[in-house]
Design an enzyme around this catalytic site. Structure first.
Site, PDB file in Angstrom:
ATOM      1  N   ASP A  50       0.932  -1.126  -0.030  1.00 40.66           N
ATOM      2  CA  ASP A  50       0.275  -0.010   0.025  1.00 40.66           C
ATOM      3  C   ASP A  50       0.789   1.228  -0.019  1.00 40.66           C
ATOM      4  OD1 ASP A  50      -3.119   1.005   0.680  1.00 40.66           O
ATOM      5  OD2 ASP A  50      -1.375   2.188   1.870  1.00 40.66           O
ATOM      6  N   TYR A  55       3.345   9.523  -0.433  1.00 38.98           N
ATOM      7  CA  TYR A  55       4.544   8.794   0.136  1.00 38.98           C
ATOM      8  C   TYR A  55       5.879   8.933  -0.493  1.00 38.98           C
ATOM      9  CZ  TYR A  55       0.414   6.378   2.426  1.00 38.98           C
ATOM     10  OH  TYR A  55      -0.693   5.993   3.022  1.00 38.98           O
ATOM     11  N   LYS A  80      -2.728   5.955  -4.158  1.00 38.87           N
ATOM     12  CA  LYS A  80      -3.698   6.624  -4.092  1.00 38.87           C
ATOM     13  C   LYS A  80      -3.630   8.083  -4.831  1.00 38.87           C
ATOM     14  CE  LYS A  80      -3.635   4.534   0.394  1.00 38.87           C
ATOM     15  NZ  LYS A  80      -2.202   4.447   0.509  1.00 38.87           N
ATOM     16  N   HIS A 113      -7.639   9.376  -2.066  1.00 33.44           N
ATOM     17  CA  HIS A 113      -6.778   9.239  -0.478  1.00 33.44           C
ATOM     18  C   HIS A 113      -7.784  10.025   0.291  1.00 33.44           C
ATOM     19  CE1 HIS A 113      -2.405   9.254   1.038  1.00 33.44           C
ATOM     20  NE2 HIS A 113      -3.296   8.932   2.053  1.00 33.44           N
TER      21      HIS A 113
HETATM   22  P1  NDP Z   1       0.604   1.630  11.935  1.00 37.64           P
HETATM   23  O1  NDP Z   1      -0.330   1.410  12.812  1.00 37.64           O
HETATM   24  O2  NDP Z   1       0.873   0.543  10.849  1.00 37.64           O
HETATM   25  O3  NDP Z   1       2.053   1.775  12.897  1.00 37.64           O
HETATM   26  C1  NDP Z   1       3.206   1.750  12.338  1.00 37.64           C
HETATM   27  C2  NDP Z   1       4.237   2.168  13.469  1.00 37.64           C
HETATM   28  O4  NDP Z   1       4.442   0.838  14.389  1.00 37.64           O
HETATM   29  C3  NDP Z   1       5.579   2.419  13.126  1.00 37.64           C
HETATM   30  O5  NDP Z   1       6.148   3.274  14.166  1.00 37.64           O
HETATM   31  C4  NDP Z   1       6.254   1.030  13.228  1.00 37.64           C
HETATM   32  O6  NDP Z   1       7.712   1.242  13.575  1.00 37.64           O
HETATM   33  C5  NDP Z   1       5.488   0.549  14.426  1.00 37.64           C
HETATM   34  N1  NDP Z   1       5.437  -1.208  14.392  1.00 37.64           N
HETATM   35  C6  NDP Z   1       5.154  -1.823  13.295  1.00 37.64           C
HETATM   36  N2  NDP Z   1       5.303  -3.109  13.596  1.00 37.64           N
HETATM   37  C7  NDP Z   1       5.569  -3.184  14.930  1.00 37.64           C
HETATM   38  C8  NDP Z   1       5.713  -4.240  15.961  1.00 37.64           C
HETATM   39  N3  NDP Z   1       5.363  -5.758  15.423  1.00 37.64           N
HETATM   40  N4  NDP Z   1       5.997  -3.770  17.137  1.00 37.64           N
HETATM   41  C9  NDP Z   1       6.223  -2.842  17.413  1.00 37.64           C
HETATM   42  N5  NDP Z   1       6.040  -1.680  16.710  1.00 37.64           N
HETATM   43  C10 NDP Z   1       5.523  -1.932  15.475  1.00 37.64           C
HETATM   44  O7  NDP Z   1       0.702   3.041  11.290  1.00 37.64           O
HETATM   45  P2  NDP Z   1       0.702   3.751   9.943  1.00 37.64           P
HETATM   46  O8  NDP Z   1      -0.026   5.024   9.914  1.00 37.64           O
HETATM   47  O9  NDP Z   1       2.028   3.453   9.234  1.00 37.64           O
HETATM   48  O10 NDP Z   1      -0.283   2.695   8.959  1.00 37.64           O
HETATM   49  C11 NDP Z   1      -0.262   1.678   8.226  1.00 37.64           C
HETATM   50  C12 NDP Z   1      -0.209   2.072   6.608  1.00 37.64           C
HETATM   51  O11 NDP Z   1      -1.733   2.396   6.431  1.00 37.64           O
HETATM   52  C13 NDP Z   1       0.518   2.951   6.140  1.00 37.64           C
HETATM   53  O12 NDP Z   1       2.065   2.674   6.060  1.00 37.64           O
HETATM   54  C14 NDP Z   1      -0.156   3.250   5.042  1.00 37.64           C
HETATM   55  O13 NDP Z   1       0.252   2.637   3.949  1.00 37.64           O
HETATM   56  C15 NDP Z   1      -1.555   3.543   5.387  1.00 37.64           C
HETATM   57  N6  NDP Z   1      -2.034   4.633   5.623  1.00 37.64           N
HETATM   58  C16 NDP Z   1      -3.330   5.383   4.884  1.00 37.64           C
HETATM   59  C17 NDP Z   1      -3.668   6.634   5.394  1.00 37.64           C
HETATM   60  C18 NDP Z   1      -4.413   7.060   4.722  1.00 37.64           C
HETATM   61  O14 NDP Z   1      -5.089   8.530   4.580  1.00 37.64           O
HETATM   62  N7  NDP Z   1      -5.233   6.242   3.735  1.00 37.64           N
HETATM   63  C19 NDP Z   1      -3.117   7.341   6.528  1.00 37.64           C
HETATM   64  C20 NDP Z   1      -2.072   6.640   7.063  1.00 37.64           C
HETATM   65  C21 NDP Z   1      -1.530   5.331   6.847  1.00 37.64           C
HETATM   66  P3  NDP Z   1       8.883   0.590  12.805  1.00 37.64           P
HETATM   67  O15 NDP Z   1       8.694   0.857  11.439  1.00 37.64           O
HETATM   68  O16 NDP Z   1      10.077   0.991  13.456  1.00 37.64           O
HETATM   69  O17 NDP Z   1       8.704  -0.783  13.017  1.00 37.64           O
END
Ligand code: NDP
Length: 277
Positions: A50, A55, A80, A113
Site C-alpha cells: 500500500d 509517500y 492513491k 486518498h
Molecule cells: P501503523 O499502525 O501500521 O503503525 C506503524 C508504527 O508501528 C511504526 O512506528 C512501526 O515502527 C511500528 N510497528 C510496526 N510493527 C510493529 C511491531 N511488530 N512491534 C512494535 N512496533 C511496530 O501506522 P501507519 O500510520 O503507518 O499505517 C499503516 C499504513 O496505512 C501506512 O503505512 C499506509 O500504507 C496506510 N495509511 C493510510 C492513510 C490514509 O489516509 N489512507 C493514512 C495513514 C496510513 P517500525 O517501522 O520501526 O517497526
C-alpha cells in the site's frame, strides 16, 4: 511458527479481484530503504503493498515489484491520488504519473486518498477513476477516509461501487458505523494505522492477551483485524517486525478475547476526521 504463503486468507472484492487480507503499508518508508524493504517483505511472504503519491516512494516500490521475478498477477499494489489532484482532468493526469512512477503495467487498486469535502470535487474525481478502469491500466477502484455521508453521495451519483474503503481503524477507533455501512454495500473495509502507530503497546488488556497467547501486542491487534474481516496493512521498516507482523496465523482470539478488545474503543483518532478537511 514462521508464516507460510498458503496461510494467507484472500478477500474477494466486488471488482472480482481476490487479494491477500494482510499487506504492508509503506507510509514514511524513505526512498533510501523502500526498494530493499519491499524486496525483503516479498521474501518473507507479503504479496500486497500500500503506497500513495504522497509517500513519494512509488518509484522504489515499483522497482522492487519488478525485481521480485514473481508473475505480476501474484502481487497486488495499491496507490492513491492526493488531495491537490481532485477533479476530472487533474486526476487523469495524476493516474498517468502514478503509472509512470510505478512502472508495473497496471495498478491493482487506485484509491481517492481523502474526500476533502470542502473542495466538493470527489464525484468528478470518481468519474475519472471509472474512466481509468475501462483502460485496464487500473484494475480496481476504491476510496479512503470516506465517512458514511461521503459514501452515500458517491453511491447516489457515481456508477461504480468502490471496491474498498481504507479508513483509520484500530482498537481505540473501531469505526462500527463505517464498517457496517461498508459491509451493507459490498465495500471491503481496510484498516490504516491498524496498530494505532504503536500508541496501544502499553495497553493492559492487549498486553494480557499477548501474554496469554504467547504473541506480541502488534500480533494480537493484527489478529483482531483479521477476525473482524478487515483488510489490514501494518507498516514497519524493521525486517524482524516484517516477519513478526505476518506471523499471525497460528493462534486465534476467542469471542471473549474479541469482547475484551471491543471495550477499548474510545473513538480516538491519530489522524484528521475526514469531515474536517
Ligand atoms: P501503523 O499502525 O501500521 O503503525 C506503524 C508504527 O508501528 C511504526 O512506528 C512501526 O515502527 C511500528 N510497528 C510496526 N510493527 C510493529 C511491531 N511488530 N512491534 C512494535 N512496533 C511496530 O501506522 P501507519 O500510520 O503507518 O499505517 C499503516 C499504513 O496505512 C501506512 O503505512 C499506509 O500504507 C496506510 N495509511 C493510510 C492513510 C490514509 O489516509 N489512507 C493514512 C495513514 C496510513 P517500525 O517501522 O520501526 O517497526
Amino acid at each position: 511458527m514462521a508464516f507460510s504463503l498458503e496461510q494467507m486468507p484472500l478477500v474477494t472484492l466486488n471488482s472480482g479481484q481476490q487479494i491477500p487480507q494482510l499487506g504492508l503499508g509503506v507510509y514514511k518508508v524513505g526512498q533510501d530503504i523502500a526498494d530493499s524493504l519491499v524486496q525483503k517483505a516479498i521474501e518473507v511472504g507479503y504479496r500486497r503493498f500500500d503506497t500513495a503519491s504522497l509517500y513519494d516512494n512509488e518509484l522504489e516500490v515499483g522497482a522492487a515489484i519488478r525485481k521480485s521475478g514473481l508473475p505480476r498477477s501474484e502481487l497486488v499494489v495499491t496507490t492513491k491520488i492526493w488531495n491537490d489532484r481532485h477533479g476530472y482532468e487533474s486526476t487523469l493526469e495524476a493516474i498517468d504519473e502514478a503509472l509512470d512512477k510505478l512502472n508495473i503495467e497496471y495498478i491493482d487498486l487506485l484509491l481517492i486518498h481523502w474526500p476533502v469535502p470542502s473542495q466538493d470535487k470527489y464525484i468528478e474525481t470518481w468519474a475519472a477513476f471509472e474512466s481509468a478502469l475501462t483502460t485496464g491500466r487500473v484494475q480496481g477502484i476504491g476510496v479512503s477516509n470516506f465517512n458514511v455521508s461521503h459514501l452515500e453521495r458517491l453511491l447516489a451519483e457515481g456508477n461504480t461501487v468502490p471496491a474498498l474503503n481504507q479508513i483509520e481503524l484500530h482498537p481505540a477507533l473501531q469505526q462500527d458505523l463505517v464498517r457496517t455501512f461498508d459491509a451493507a454495500n459490498g465495500i471491503a473495509t481496510e484498516a490504516w494505522s491498524p496498530l494505532a502507530r504503536g500508541r496501544m503497546n502499553q495497553d493492559e488488556v492487549l498486553q494480557a492477551l499477548a501474554a496469554e497467547h504467547g504473541k506480541s501486542v502488534a500480533q494480537v491487534i493484527i489478529r483482531w483485524h483479521l477476525q473482524l474481516g478487515n483488510l489490514v496493512i501494518p507498516k514497519t521498516s524493521n525486517p524482524d517486525r516484517l516477519a513478526e507482523n505476518i506471523d499471525v496465523f497460528d493462534f486465534e482470539l476467542s469471542s471473549h478475547d474479541m469482547s475484551r478488545i471491543a471495550t477499548l474503543n474510545t473513538n480516538t483518532r491519530t489522524g484528521t476526521n475526514p469531515d474536517d478537511m
